[in-house]
Design an enzyme around this catalytic site. Sequence first.
Site, PDB file in Angstrom:
ATOM      1  N   TYR A   1       0.835  -1.208   0.000  1.00 53.47           N
ATOM      2  CA  TYR A   1       0.000   0.000   0.000  1.00 53.47           C
ATOM      3  C   TYR A   1       0.869   1.258   0.000  1.00 53.47           C
ATOM      4  O   TYR A   1       0.759   2.112   0.899  1.00 53.47           O
ATOM      5  CB  TYR A   1      -0.932   0.013   1.207  1.00 53.47           C
TER       6      TYR A   1
ATOM      7  N   HIS B   1       0.347 -12.063   1.661  1.00 54.88           N
ATOM      8  CA  HIS B   1      -0.566 -11.165   0.955  1.00 54.88           C
ATOM      9  C   HIS B   1      -0.967 -11.732  -0.414  1.00 54.88           C
ATOM     10  O   HIS B   1      -0.117 -12.086  -1.222  1.00 54.88           O
ATOM     11  CB  HIS B   1       0.123  -9.813   0.773  1.00 54.88           C
TER      12      HIS B   1
END
Length: 330
Positions: free
Chosen positions: A46, A114
């Site tokens: 992110y 992830h």
Amino acid sequence: MIQSKIGLGCGVFSGAYGPAPQEAVEDTVRTALSRGITLFDTSPYYNDSEIKLGAALLALRTEFPRSTYKICTKLGRYGLHKANFDYSAERVAASVHKSMQRLHVDYLDIVLCHDVEFVDFDQVVDVALPKLFELKQQGLVHQVGISGYPLDVLLRIAQTQNQRGCPLDVCLSYCNFNLHCQLLSTYIPLLRDAGVKTIISASPLSMGLLSQDTTPEWHPASPELKAAVSQCAELVNTYTEQNGGNVEISLAKIAESFAFSLAEADIHLVGAKNSNEVTCALEAFLRAQKLQLASGGKYDDADLQQLYKKIQRILEPFSKYTWPSPPADA
């Protein structure tokens, strides 16, 4: 520390959903902590979310010591495409240490592999997860888990880990329980049977699709689903106009009231890039507990209940629809 049922999704600090200056991030984090939110979710993927969150928590540490909250971060994904994934044992260890540095902590409460669907199954269960559990034994990580979109992939990994006697602590699913998709509710009992202790449901607004704002161009939903959601948004606009603009209702509020009423999920993640959005999310969660829409509850107002049922009918054909992940061009 009591774990809150709401966690703050800090992907919004990346700037992908609009500007997120550091001052606003710190104000958002302070409001979240003041209102009882005790979990913050981030990732190296992110952009600079970890850096901004870490700086905010460090600035607030006198007011909110490290023991008053949990940090969930991720590893393995560092860009858009499969080439930007690295699940090697070396990178797993390096990523954990880098995240601790960015977040100004000496341990991480939760670390997730992830978007596991982008990586070969064996790389997840034979390389990355064993290394993460090793770091857990060392005390650098307290809970180990996975995140991703396809529920069948998450379940297969969870079952494999359970069969090996090393069950996952945490599983994070996103965009799988909301107004247009309710698949997660059928998978939660299966994940529990596979030994998963904590199940996190993320993105009640389906990555902005249900926000009633313009859907992000990058959103992977099909044109048919986007059109159906637009039709729902128009219904809400018409309802508001018919009531002279005096009703405080939006597609996002209806969506959150539905998604947050999934009692079987241990934690619901919601993104908020300012204090007002934190407050709105918490109000939505409380409203959801009263309404219990996911288990057949109803709005007290008959007209609002009729609007909700119309939205349900429009989106019902998509209740088991999922978009491809990874996408064909990954």
